[in-house]
Design an enzyme around this catalytic site. Structure first.
Site, PDB file in Angstrom:
ATOM      1  N   CYS A  21       0.884   2.630  12.926  1.00  0.00           N
ATOM      2  CA  CYS A  21       2.027   3.475  12.605  1.00  0.00           C
ATOM      3  C   CYS A  21       2.218   4.566  13.643  1.00  0.00           C
ATOM      4  O   CYS A  21       3.288   5.134  13.753  1.00  0.00           O
ATOM      5  CB  CYS A  21       1.827   4.105  11.235  1.00  0.00           C
ATOM      6  SG  CYS A  21       1.216   2.916  10.064  1.00  0.00           S
TER       7      CYS A  21
ATOM      8  N   GLY B  57       0.801  -1.221   0.000  1.00  0.00           N
ATOM      9  CA  GLY B  57       0.000   0.000   0.000  1.00  0.00           C
ATOM     10  C   GLY B  57       0.834   1.272   0.000  1.00  0.00           C
ATOM     11  O   GLY B  57       0.524   2.229  -0.727  1.00  0.00           O
ATOM     12  N   SER B  58       1.891   1.306   0.794  1.00  0.00           N
ATOM     13  CA  SER B  58       2.702   2.525   0.875  1.00  0.00           C
ATOM     14  C   SER B  58       3.349   2.828  -0.472  1.00  0.00           C
ATOM     15  O   SER B  58       3.392   3.981  -0.907  1.00  0.00           O
ATOM     16  CB  SER B  58       3.792   2.372   1.947  1.00  0.00           C
ATOM     17  OG  SER B  58       3.196   2.099   3.194  1.00  0.00           O
TER      18      SER B  58
ATOM     19  N   THR C 184      12.712  -8.293 -10.725  1.00  0.00           N
ATOM     20  CA  THR C 184      12.129  -9.634 -10.819  1.00  0.00           C
ATOM     21  C   THR C 184      10.946  -9.757  -9.859  1.00  0.00           C
ATOM     22  O   THR C 184      11.028  -9.350  -8.706  1.00  0.00           O
ATOM     23  CB  THR C 184      13.211 -10.693 -10.506  1.00  0.00           C
ATOM     24  OG1 THR C 184      14.275 -10.493 -11.439  1.00  0.00           O
ATOM     25  CG2 THR C 184      12.673 -12.108 -10.657  1.00  0.00           C
TER      26      THR C 184
HETATM   27  C1  PLP Z   1      -2.039  -0.556   5.807  1.00  0.00           C
HETATM   28  C2  PLP Z   1      -2.370   0.660   5.044  1.00  0.00           C
HETATM   29  C3  PLP Z   1      -1.440   1.239   4.161  1.00  0.00           C
HETATM   30  C4  PLP Z   1      -0.038   0.716   4.014  1.00  0.00           C
HETATM   31  O1  PLP Z   1       0.002  -0.517   3.368  1.00  0.00           O
HETATM   32  P1  PLP Z   1       1.359  -1.389   3.411  1.00  0.00           P
HETATM   33  O2  PLP Z   1       1.096  -2.517   2.489  1.00  0.00           O
HETATM   34  O3  PLP Z   1       1.515  -1.840   4.833  1.00  0.00           O
HETATM   35  O4  PLP Z   1       2.462  -0.504   2.952  1.00  0.00           O
HETATM   36  C5  PLP Z   1      -1.829   2.351   3.439  1.00  0.00           C
HETATM   37  N1  PLP Z   1      -3.058   2.855   3.563  1.00  0.00           N
HETATM   38  C6  PLP Z   1      -3.979   2.336   4.393  1.00  0.00           C
HETATM   39  C7  PLP Z   1      -5.340   2.935   4.473  1.00  0.00           C
HETATM   40  C8  PLP Z   1      -3.668   1.221   5.162  1.00  0.00           C
HETATM   41  O5  PLP Z   1      -4.576   0.711   5.990  1.00  0.00           O
END
Ligand code: PLP
Length: 391
Positions: A325, A71-72, A238
């Site tokens: 976080c 997600g990040s 990869t």
């Molecule tokens: C967990 C989360 C992220 C980060 O995702 P990662 O895969 O841990 O980097 C970003 N946005 C939201 C809303 C999340 O809940």
């Protein structure tokens, strides 16, 4: 002792289906997907099958799905990419909300240092952005709107479809961080009309360190990683084949069981909220209706969320005071401050987030252990004494 995992918004247990599907790609099928012999082709097929599955779950075209680390990374690519695309046309204004994930807010901080200007929309007491306020904030030089699909702390679901329509009307790129929504509630990229959407496998029982971005056909962000031809040359390196396979299997499963699971989770959620609201000076954070089926976020005035978590841990319960976080920092959550809570109330927050692995018995247990813990912690709290005296 009973063990309850109630922190599924932070991460989830890897499902057995996902692990089983991943295993061959961690052992026998180790070929590089870019190689031409059959061992490589086996890996290539696994990645492309996974892409088809993920695309199908989101009503996207497979060519619009790019795998990456989570997600990040997806948020960083979407926001920096769209911002830099806009800057080429002299557009250096971005609209977001006050309660986005830090992967969004901190990315915007770094863009501000490059000269971008950011408008932060209010999320009001219910934790929901108002589309009319968004429309009023759009300017000639707006390059991007980035509003999350569902909030990771209070679970409120945003009016992404209306936001998508407004962005389309004003020809502004729309990104949504859907990390909490994908696998949890129906997500259809065509219905939302978004240009960019972020997701992460470990939030829906897939493995950690893998995710994807949806990038609408015709939109070409600058490459994220230059190198080989992987991911159409836009994100070289990869592929994490086992991770990608695990993600697709976990997502498919989540979507298959979604309707039935959510009906069950909503019932459990509402029973827990009603039970916890019986505690004196407790409150539910965020809209009660427009919220994720598995999210409960409460405040108990007069105590510290951290001591509540430690007491719950001793009872076998894994929970959170908000975002994983921010735990470890003493500042109250920016999300709870954004919905207007005073600092001292925001400190006493508890987030319980559930998945299909949780049961009604878990709710019984939580309703049994939480009220006495709150009473005990308050009896030791000078803050609580003051609150009672002043009332
Ligand atoms: C967990 C989360 C992220 C980060 O995702 P990662 O895969 O841990 O980097 C970003 N946005 C939201 C809303 C999340 O809940």
């Amino acid at each position: 002792m009973k063990k309850i995992y109630a922190d599924n918004a932070a991460t989830t247990h890897l499902s057995k289906e996902a692990l089983d599907a991943m295993m061959p790609y961690l052992t026998d099928y180790y070929g590089n997907p870019s190689s031409l012999y059959s061992l490589g082709v086996k890996s290539r097929q696994a990645v492309e099958n996974a892409r088809n599955t993920v695309a199908e779950c989101l009503n996207a075209d497979p060519k619009e799905i790019f795998f990456l680390s989570g997600g990040s990374e997806a948020d960083n690519w979407a926001i920096k990419g769209a911002a830099h695309l806009g800057a080429k046309k002299g557009k250096k204004h971005i609209i977001t909300s006050k309660f986005e994930h830090h992967a969004v807010l901190h990315t915007l901080d770094s863009l501000k240092k490059e000269g971008f200007e950011v408008t932060y929309l209010d999320v009001h007491e219910n934790g929901i952005v108002r589309p009319d306020e968004l429309e009023n904030a759009i300017r000639e030089d707006t390059a991007l709107v980035t509003i999350m699909f569902a909030n990771n702390e209070i679970g409120t679901i945003q009016p992404v479809k209306e936001i998508g329509e407004i962005c389309k009307k004003h020809k502004v790129i729309f990104h949504t961080d859907a990390v909490q929504a994908v696998g949890a509630i129906p997500v259809d990229v065509r219905e939302i009309g978004c240009d960019l959407l972020s997701m992460s496998a470990h939030k829906f029982h897939g493995p950690k360190g893998v995710g994807a971005i949806f990038m609408r056909k015709g939109l070409r962000l600058p490459n994220l990683i230059d190198g080989g031809a992987q991911e159409s040359g836009r994100r070289a390196g990869t592929e994490n084949i086992a991770g990608i396979v695990g993600m697709s299997v976990a997502l498919k499963h989540s979507c298959e069981i979604m309707a039935e699971r959510n009906a069950r989770l909503e019932k459990m959620r509402d029973r827990l909220i009603d039970g916890l609201l019986k505690i004196d000076r407790s409150r539910i954070n965020g809209d009660r209706v427009h919220r994720l089926p598995g999210n409960v976020n409460m405040c108990f005035h007069g105590l510290e969320g951290e001591s509540l978590l430690l007491s719950l841990d001793l009872k076998g319960v894994s929970a959170s005071s908000g975002s994983a976080c921010t735990s470890g920092s003493l500042d109250p959550s920016h999300v709870l401050l954004a919905i207007g809570l005073p600092h001292e109330v925001a400190h006493g927050s508890l987030r319980l987030s559930f998945s299909d692995e949780n049961t009604e018995e878990d709710i019984d247990y939580l309703l049994e252990v939480i009220p006495p813990i709150v009473t005990r912690l308050r009896s030791m709290s000078p803050l609580w004494e003051k609150i009672i005296k002043n009332s």
